[in-house]
Motif scaffolding. Sequence first.
Motif, short mmCIF file in Angstrom:
data_model
loop_
_atom_site.label_atom_id
_atom_site.label_comp_id
_atom_site.label_asym_id
_atom_site.label_seq_id
_atom_site.Cartn_x
_atom_site.Cartn_y
_atom_site.Cartn_z
N SER A 42 34.13 -52.99 -85.33
CA SER A 42 33.28 -53.88 -86.14
C SER A 42 32.53 -54.88 -85.26
O SER A 42 31.44 -55.32 -85.63
N GLN A 43 33.09 -55.26 -84.12
CA GLN A 43 32.46 -56.24 -83.24
C GLN A 43 31.57 -55.62 -82.16
O GLN A 43 30.55 -56.18 -81.79
N PHE A 44 31.98 -54.46 -81.63
CA PHE A 44 31.30 -53.88 -80.47
C PHE A 44 30.81 -52.46 -80.70
O PHE A 44 30.33 -51.82 -79.77
N GLY A 45 30.94 -51.96 -81.91
CA GLY A 45 30.44 -50.63 -82.23
C GLY A 45 31.18 -49.55 -81.47
O GLY A 45 32.40 -49.59 -81.36
N GLU A 46 30.46 -48.62 -80.93
CA GLU A 46 31.06 -47.48 -80.26
C GLU A 46 31.11 -47.63 -78.75
O GLU A 46 31.19 -46.64 -78.03
N ILE A 47 31.06 -48.86 -78.25
CA ILE A 47 31.23 -49.10 -76.82
C ILE A 47 32.72 -49.22 -76.55
O ILE A 47 33.40 -50.05 -77.15
N ALA A 48 33.22 -48.38 -75.67
CA ALA A 48 34.65 -48.42 -75.36
C ALA A 48 34.97 -49.68 -74.56
O ALA A 48 34.14 -50.17 -73.79
N PRO A 49 36.19 -50.22 -74.72
CA PRO A 49 36.57 -51.45 -74.00
C PRO A 49 36.92 -51.18 -72.53
O PRO A 49 38.07 -51.27 -72.11
N ARG A 50 35.91 -50.86 -71.76
CA ARG A 50 36.04 -50.66 -70.31
C ARG A 50 34.96 -51.50 -69.65
O ARG A 50 33.81 -51.53 -70.09
N GLY A 51 35.32 -52.18 -68.57
CA GLY A 51 34.41 -53.11 -67.90
C GLY A 51 33.06 -52.51 -67.55
O GLY A 51 32.02 -53.11 -67.81
N HIS A 52 33.06 -51.31 -66.93
CA HIS A 52 31.78 -50.73 -66.49
C HIS A 52 30.88 -50.37 -67.66
O HIS A 52 29.66 -50.43 -67.55
N LEU A 53 31.44 -50.03 -68.81
CA LEU A 53 30.64 -49.73 -69.99
C LEU A 53 30.15 -51.00 -70.67
O LEU A 53 28.99 -51.10 -71.08
N LEU A 54 31.02 -51.98 -70.76
CA LEU A 54 30.64 -53.26 -71.38
C LEU A 54 29.58 -53.99 -70.55
O LEU A 54 28.71 -54.67 -71.10
N ARG A 55 29.64 -53.86 -69.23
CA ARG A 55 28.69 -54.55 -68.36
C ARG A 55 27.26 -54.12 -68.67
O ARG A 55 26.33 -54.93 -68.61
N ARG A 56 27.06 -52.86 -69.02
CA ARG A 56 25.72 -52.38 -69.36
C ARG A 56 25.21 -53.00 -70.66
O ARG A 56 24.03 -53.28 -70.78
N ALA A 57 26.10 -53.17 -71.61
CA ALA A 57 25.69 -53.69 -72.92
C ALA A 57 25.67 -55.21 -72.98
O ALA A 57 24.88 -55.80 -73.71
#
Length: 190
Positions: A11-26
């Motif tokens: 609900s907060q971050f959609g389909e972005i997995a909770p991994r640093g390298h993926l979150l850094r892009r978003a």
Amino acid sequence: MRPDPLAWWQSQFGEIAPRGHLLRRAFGVNWVRFHSLPDSKRYAESLDEYAELHSRHFLVASALFSAGEPLYVFRAHIGETKLRGKARHQLAGRQFREDVAVLPTESLGQDGEDRMHVRALVSKWKPDFFEAAIRLLADWQEVGISFVSPSTKNIFCPYDGGMDVFTFSIAPEDLRARFALWRSARPDGL
């Protein structure tokens, strides 16, 4: 009512997995990286270095989380290990829930990483659990762990060598200034 950390994450971050390298892009504007040891050394080799590593992780996490604050702990892996019998997925003695969210990652351009299996557990900000988890991560015995505050959305992603932090309640510049000596000298902050 039992909290559902996987539903909250989506609900907060959609389909972005909770991994640093993926979150850094978003969420690059919310991101800061700190190193665990001086001179960007990746692995501790002595008790003094482990003490330094634990101190840095604890101080940065303490800037993000309050004592006793509820936290969600996520583990995101590309593949999911099948356990046999009564074995359960766990981190430092705490059991992850059996619910699993499978999140796509192709939208972020990861070659060969098309799905992340995400598990969660509900905890509180407690140094004893945190220290045990950090040691496992620092020694690369565990990967893909994120500590998240459901009240502030602050995210702490430790890894072997450092920590990626995503802050929504504190200005990233404040963290950069407070822990400036633990940052990379590289212009991109990596």
